[in-house]
Design a protein around this motif. Structure first.
Motif, PDB file in Angstrom:
ATOM      1  N   MET A   1      10.049 -10.299   9.920  1.00 30.02           N
ATOM      2  CA  MET A   1       9.641  -8.940  10.276  1.00 30.02           C
ATOM      3  C   MET A   1       8.570  -8.516   9.223  1.00 30.02           C
ATOM      4  N   ALA A   2       7.369  -8.192   9.733  1.00 33.37           N
ATOM      5  CA  ALA A   2       6.442  -7.730   8.581  1.00 33.37           C
ATOM      6  C   ALA A   2       6.591  -6.251   8.214  1.00 33.37           C
ATOM      7  N   ILE A   3       6.295  -6.052   6.936  1.00 30.72           N
ATOM      8  CA  ILE A   3       6.561  -4.658   6.436  1.00 30.72           C
ATOM      9  C   ILE A   3       5.337  -4.266   6.163  1.00 30.72           C
ATOM     10  N   ALA A   4       5.292  -2.837   5.727  1.00 23.02           N
ATOM     11  CA  ALA A   4       4.193  -1.940   5.402  1.00 23.02           C
ATOM     12  C   ALA A   4       4.458  -1.370   4.015  1.00 23.02           C
ATOM     13  N   PRO A   5       4.328  -2.007   2.732  1.00 29.29           N
ATOM     14  CA  PRO A   5       4.889  -1.387   1.463  1.00 29.29           C
ATOM     15  C   PRO A   5       3.611  -0.204   1.109  1.00 29.29           C
ATOM     16  N   GLU A   6       4.190   0.801   0.593  1.00 36.94           N
ATOM     17  CA  GLU A   6       3.254   1.896   0.152  1.00 36.94           C
ATOM     18  C   GLU A   6       2.468   1.814  -1.021  1.00 36.94           C
ATOM     19  N   ASN A   7       1.398   2.445  -1.164  1.00 34.86           N
ATOM     20  CA  ASN A   7       0.546   2.531  -2.297  1.00 34.86           C
ATOM     21  C   ASN A   7       0.162   0.847  -2.798  1.00 34.86           C
ATOM     22  N   VAL A   8      -0.115   0.183  -1.880  1.00 35.81           N
ATOM     23  CA  VAL A   8      -0.620  -1.390  -2.551  1.00 35.81           C
ATOM     24  C   VAL A   8      -1.976  -1.366  -1.965  1.00 35.81           C
ATOM     25  N   LEU A   9      -2.923  -1.796  -3.040  1.00 34.99           N
ATOM     26  CA  LEU A   9      -4.222  -2.075  -3.182  1.00 34.99           C
ATOM     27  C   LEU A   9      -4.636  -3.079  -3.950  1.00 34.99           C
ATOM     28  N   GLU A  10      -5.149  -4.031  -3.718  1.00 31.45           N
ATOM     29  CA  GLU A  10      -5.691  -5.183  -4.669  1.00 31.45           C
ATOM     30  C   GLU A  10      -7.314  -5.530  -4.524  1.00 31.45           C
ATOM     31  N   LEU A  11      -7.905  -5.975  -5.411  1.00 28.46           N
ATOM     32  CA  LEU A  11      -9.309  -6.788  -5.162  1.00 28.46           C
ATOM     33  C   LEU A  11      -9.177  -7.884  -5.121  1.00 28.46           C
ATOM     34  N   THR A  12     -10.465  -8.636  -4.516  1.00 31.01           N
ATOM     35  CA  THR A  12     -10.366  -9.892  -4.345  1.00 31.01           C
ATOM     36  C   THR A  12     -11.780 -10.796  -4.310  1.00 31.01           C
ATOM     37  N   ALA A  13     -11.797 -11.819  -4.847  1.00 27.48           N
ATOM     38  CA  ALA A  13     -13.255 -12.372  -4.858  1.00 27.48           C
ATOM     39  C   ALA A  13     -13.172 -13.383  -4.008  1.00 27.48           C
ATOM     40  N   THR A  14     -12.195 -13.793  -3.050  1.00 30.42           N
ATOM     41  CA  THR A  14     -12.337 -14.690  -1.969  1.00 30.42           C
ATOM     42  C   THR A  14     -13.648 -14.799  -1.196  1.00 30.42           C
ATOM     43  N   THR A  15     -13.964 -16.104  -1.113  1.00 31.84           N
ATOM     44  CA  THR A  15     -15.074 -16.339  -0.240  1.00 31.84           C
ATOM     45  C   THR A  15     -14.252 -17.146   0.899  1.00 31.84           C
ATOM     46  N   GLY A  16     -15.180 -17.390   2.008  1.00 37.02           N
ATOM     47  CA  GLY A  16     -14.511 -18.062   3.377  1.00 37.02           C
ATOM     48  C   GLY A  16     -13.730 -17.264   4.119  1.00 37.02           C
ATOM     49  N   ALA A  17     -12.850 -18.132   4.925  1.00 31.90           N
ATOM     50  CA  ALA A  17     -11.993 -17.593   5.790  1.00 31.90           C
ATOM     51  C   ALA A  17     -10.405 -18.093   5.612  1.00 31.90           C
ATOM     52  N   GLY A  18     -10.117 -18.462   4.126  1.00 27.98           N
ATOM     53  CA  GLY A  18      -8.626 -19.022   3.808  1.00 27.98           C
ATOM     54  C   GLY A  18      -7.926 -17.898   3.014  1.00 27.98           C
ATOM     55  N   THR A  19      -6.945 -18.551   2.542  1.00 25.23           N
ATOM     56  CA  THR A  19      -5.937 -17.566   1.823  1.00 25.23           C
ATOM     57  C   THR A  19      -6.660 -16.672   0.786  1.00 25.23           C
TER      58      THR A  19
END
Length: 472
Positions: A1-19
């Motif tokens: 079951m998916a959860i929703a942790p609090e106070n989580v935020l990260e940056l990403t430099a990902t391009t495309g539609a993958g992980t």
């Protein structure tokens, strides 16, 4: 079951539609997905940039160099529901935890949480979009149910998932009829009991589907979406009983013009509780003032704090509240009408041709109040009288027989006679006039006097009088 942790935020430099490759929080005020949810946890997430591209989904966290987040399920996105194909020109992309599926839908995508009920009585069925694939604790759904519940175990099905039983807050069973047809109900998923709790209900019939108040910019209610109070719908008495279906009704006599005995009046002794929840408030008024309806106290299931209540005027209201199988009075209109003072010209008997006439009257509840003065013409030895009048019209009211069973004082009068002289106006049963008397040695106080005894030519009489009126 998916959860929703609090106070989580990260940056990403990902391009495309993958992980997503996660580059960590922007500052010390935020946590990473690994620290907030743990490695291998499945989480709700939102990815967005400043240009309005956004993606809401479920992914799996992996610890590494860098940490990663897979895109397992795309619930909704600005790319027509597909994974966003991020480009270098999109600028900084933020990936953060979704507090709950519905919260993100409303905050980021503007979706409502109101869905039409397509089910039957006791088996309510809604199909939110985007599709809910798994129920998570705290998920909230709002619907206008199509049919009242007939049993104590109604259920709600969401997007074809297993039906869950609906209970009251705390887990008590829902009484039959508690969920009336067309009521807007809010249900919250209780994961511990694997059930839905009914947390609020807007009683009604007359709120159109989708007319749920929403906020405009600045936090103001959008007037185009706020439902208006429905007008009173008519209930017709059936053998002393009425069955309300909403919170506001007018009431008419049996056959809308008379009860089975042919009398244009009727009585309410019992009010059904089916379809109205415990604590529901019910307001009643007359449908037609000419067809008098009396709500009776203590005969059926109605308890009135001030005794029977008569609906004989369209302005009168009786407010009741449901308690168990009965109804208790909350408030009522006491019909204490007070009109403006209006002058009328009475007819005098025994006073000759009166002059300087200034007589005024008004209604106060069931009583006619009179005040004013007049100057005597040539009084004669006949019973002194002055007619009653109301709203500018002479001789259009009479005294109430039950409240004035015999002659009695109605108020004082005074004279401009050179010697001190005063007395009292007298009223009798079922008459349209007052007479005059006074108290003195050898004079009976309730004796009606001749005009020549009351005063003489040119004297002025001033008076006040209060008379209960028949039919008021």
């Amino acid at each position: 079951m998916a959860i929703a942790p609090e106070n989580v935020l990260e940056l990403t430099a990902t391009t495309g539609a993958g992980t997503y490759s996660l580059a960590g929080p922007p500052d010390a005020n935020w946590r990473s997905f690994v620290s907030g949810a743990g490695a291998d946890a499945q989480v709700y997430y939102v990815a967005r940039n400043s240009d309005g591209k956004k993606e809401f989904g479920i992914g799996t966290v992996a610890s590494g160099t860098p940490d990663t987040l897979t895109r397992d399920t795309i619930i909704e996105s600005s790319s027509a529901g597909a994974a966003v194909n991020w480009q270098p020109a999109d600028g900084q992309v933020y990936v953060h935890s979704a507090v709950s599926g519905q919260a993100v839908e409303k905050l980021l995508f503007g979706y409502a949480d109101f869905w039409a009920d397509g089910g039957a009585a006791d088996a309510y069925d809604i199909t939110p979009s985007p599709k809910v694939t798994e129920l998570v604790a705290g998920m909230t759904f709002k619907t206008r149910i199509a049919n009242a519940n007939l049993t104590t175990t109604p259920t709600l099905t969401v997007n074809g998932l297993a039906a869950r039983t609906i209970v009251l807050p705390g887990g008590a069973a829902v009484p039959a009829g508690r969920l009336p047809a067309a009521a807007i109900c809010t249900f919250v998923y209780d994961a511990t009991g694997d059930r839905f709790q009914l947390v609020s209900m807007t009683q009604g019939l007359g709120t159109a589907e989708g007319d749920v108040p929403v906020l405009q910019a600045g936090g103001l209610l959008d007037p185009a979406r706020v439902p208006l109070l429905a007008a009173a719908t008519e209930l017709t008495i059936d053998a002393g009983s009425i069955t309300p279906t909403a919170n506001y009704h007018s009431v008419d006599t049996e056959a809308d013009g008379g009860n089975p005995d042919g009398v244009a009046a009727d009585e309410v002794t019992t009010i059904s509780t089916i379809g109205l929840y415990e604590g529901a408030v019910l307001t009643l008024r007359a449908e037609d003032a000419a067809r008098v309806v009396t709500v009776k106290d203590g005969i059926g299931n109605v308890a009135l704090s001030e005794g029977d209540f008569v609906l004989d005027d369209l302005s009168k209201r009786l407010v009741l509240q449901r308690r168990a199988a009965g109804w208790d009075e909350v408030s009522r209109s006491f019909d204490a009408k007070i009109t403006d003072w209006v002058e009328y010209t009475p007819t005098f008997t025994g006073f000759g041709v009166a002059s300087g006439v200034s007589i005024w009257s008004r209604r106060v509840g069931d009583t006619l109040e009179i005040r004013g003065k007049f100057t005597l013409g040539v009084p004669t030895a006949v019973e002194a009288r002055m007619t009653l009048g109301f709203s500018g019209t002479d001789a259009n009211v009479t005294s109430d027989t039950s409240k004035v069973p015999s002659i009695q004082a109605a108020g004082p009068w005074w004279s401009t006679a050179p010697v001190a002289l005063s007395g009292h106006a007298l009223i009798e049963s079922n008459v349209g006039y007052i007479t005059f008397g006074y108290m003195a040695a050898g004079v009976q106080g309730l004796a009606k006097l001749n005009a020549s005894t009351v005063g003489s030519t040119g004297q002025t009489l001033s008076l006040n009088a209060s008379i209960p009126i028949s039919g008021w």
